[in-house]
Design an enzyme around this catalytic site. Structure first.
Site, PDB file in Angstrom:
ATOM      1  N   SER A  14      18.395  40.214  42.638  1.00 50.50           N
ATOM      2  CA  SER A  14      17.255  39.999  41.739  1.00 50.50           C
ATOM      3  C   SER A  14      16.412  41.270  41.596  1.00 50.50           C
ATOM      4  O   SER A  14      16.045  41.920  42.573  1.00 50.50           O
ATOM      5  CB  SER A  14      16.370  38.872  42.268  1.00 50.50           C
ATOM      6  OG  SER A  14      15.200  38.810  41.468  1.00 50.50           O
ATOM      7  N   SER A  16      13.483  41.077  40.017  1.00 50.13           N
ATOM      8  CA  SER A  16      12.098  40.633  39.817  1.00 50.13           C
ATOM      9  C   SER A  16      11.116  41.311  40.780  1.00 50.13           C
ATOM     10  O   SER A  16      10.029  41.727  40.335  1.00 50.13           O
ATOM     11  CB  SER A  16      12.003  39.113  39.951  1.00 50.13           C
ATOM     12  OG  SER A  16      12.681  38.505  38.883  1.00 50.13           O
ATOM     13  N   LYS A  66      16.376  25.940  38.871  1.00 46.96           N
ATOM     14  CA  LYS A  66      15.393  25.771  37.789  1.00 46.96           C
ATOM     15  C   LYS A  66      15.161  24.305  37.411  1.00 46.96           C
ATOM     16  O   LYS A  66      14.088  23.938  36.958  1.00 46.96           O
ATOM     17  CB  LYS A  66      15.834  26.570  36.550  1.00 46.96           C
ATOM     18  CG  LYS A  66      15.713  28.071  36.742  1.00 46.96           C
ATOM     19  CD  LYS A  66      16.059  28.838  35.483  1.00 46.96           C
ATOM     20  CE  LYS A  66      15.887  30.330  35.733  1.00 46.96           C
ATOM     21  NZ  LYS A  66      16.070  31.125  34.517  1.00 46.96           N
TER      22      LYS A  66
END
Ligand code: ATR
Length: 275
Positions: A14, A16, A66
């Site tokens: 990731s 992020s 999610k």
């Protein structure tokens, strides 16, 4: 210390943390830190408790959680409700709220798709035909981002059942068998994971699109920067776009929800991603 987190499984790759920590530094949020954590489904409840107790200020949720995170939340924003997909968590007035910033993040990248209405000519806008590949966690956000009255959407997924589930949410889409494609289209969006590994390619024949500059091939994958799907389109002379902008946009909206600061997507951050 204000702690932020992205949770997923796998999570090693990731990007992020890099983005959010860059912005936190840029906007002088010196007491803030953003980390990644690999979690299992059984840990989701604990994550929510950490937000409740304010050990965590904000959380991003990625594959495969999610949808699985939803039962643990107090409220969803309207997009998360529609798409059944949450990628950002924040506590507001003692409620843990799930937001979906994937949809607006993608929508911002396709604004130029819709021509301005030519009122004088009384021309109805010609609907764009969109062909979407895949029916995974993010696909509902992609479908939802298109202005439904200005597009005709075809959807194809290897597991047809999952495409049909999306048709329950978006009745106007047309489901095609895997391996089929609409004869004419303006945009193809790859939402599958085919292409994450270097030698993978999507087995569809687009040779009739040769030299067609009006067709856009959009891959949500941004690492590698150019999948075979995009490379083949570029060599044919089509327009191409990868998922980098969408990724940055969804992060920008999440950052804004947490800090009230709308961070700039500057050259430095694009450079960081391109490394
Ligand atoms: P999830 O389905 O758990 O949400 P995802 O990574 O969000 O996972 O989605 C993966 C997508 O890529 C799915 O649409 C998947 O198709 P299936 O629903 O049939 O599994 C698609 N996909 C991955 N590998 C594929 C392959 N080799 N061929 C065709 N589709 C593939």
């Amino acid at each position: 210390m204000k702690k932020y987190l992205v949770i997923g499984n796998p999570i090693e790759h990731s990007l992020s943390p890099m983005i959010h920590n860059y912005w936190m530094k840029k906007y002088n949020l010196i007491d803030s830190i953003y980390e990644k954590r690999k979690v299992e489904e059984k840990n989701l409840k604990d994550i929510i408790n950490e937000i409740r107790e304010e050990n965590l200020v904000g959380v991003n949720v990625t594959v495969p959680f999610k949808k699985l995170i939803i039962p643990f939340l107090d409220e969803l924003d309207s997009t998360a409700q529609e798409t059944k997909s949450v990628n950002t968590l924040v506590k507001i007035k003692n409620k843990i709220i799930g937001y979906n910033t994937d949809k607006p993040g993608f929508a911002l990248t396709i604004n130029d798709l819709y021509p301005a209405k030519d009122v004088k000519a009384f021309n109805p806008i010609k609907k764009k035909t969109i062909f979407i590949l895949g029916a995974g966690g993010v696909t509902a956000s992609i479908i939802s981002a298109f202005k439904q009255d200005l597009v005709k959407i075809f959807l194809s997924n290897r597991t047809k059942e999952k495409a049909n589930e999306l048709k329950n949410i978006f009745p106007n889409i047309e489901v095609l068998d895997w391996g089929q494609r609409p004869q004419n289209f303006d945009v193809v969006v790859n939402t599958t994971s085919i292409g994450l590994k270097q030698n993978q390619r999507i087995d569809l024949d687009f040779s009739d699109c040769d030299k067609d500059k009006n067709k856009l091939f959009y891959d949500l994958i941004y690492n590698p920067r150019e999948t075979n799907f995009l490379k083949e389109a570029r060599l044919r002379g089509n327009q191409i776009k990868n998922g980098q902008k969408m990724f940055l946009n969804q992060a920008m909206y999440a950052f804004k929800l947490w800090t009230n600061i709308e961070p700039e997507i500057d050259i430095e951050i694009v450079k960081l991603l391109d490394k």
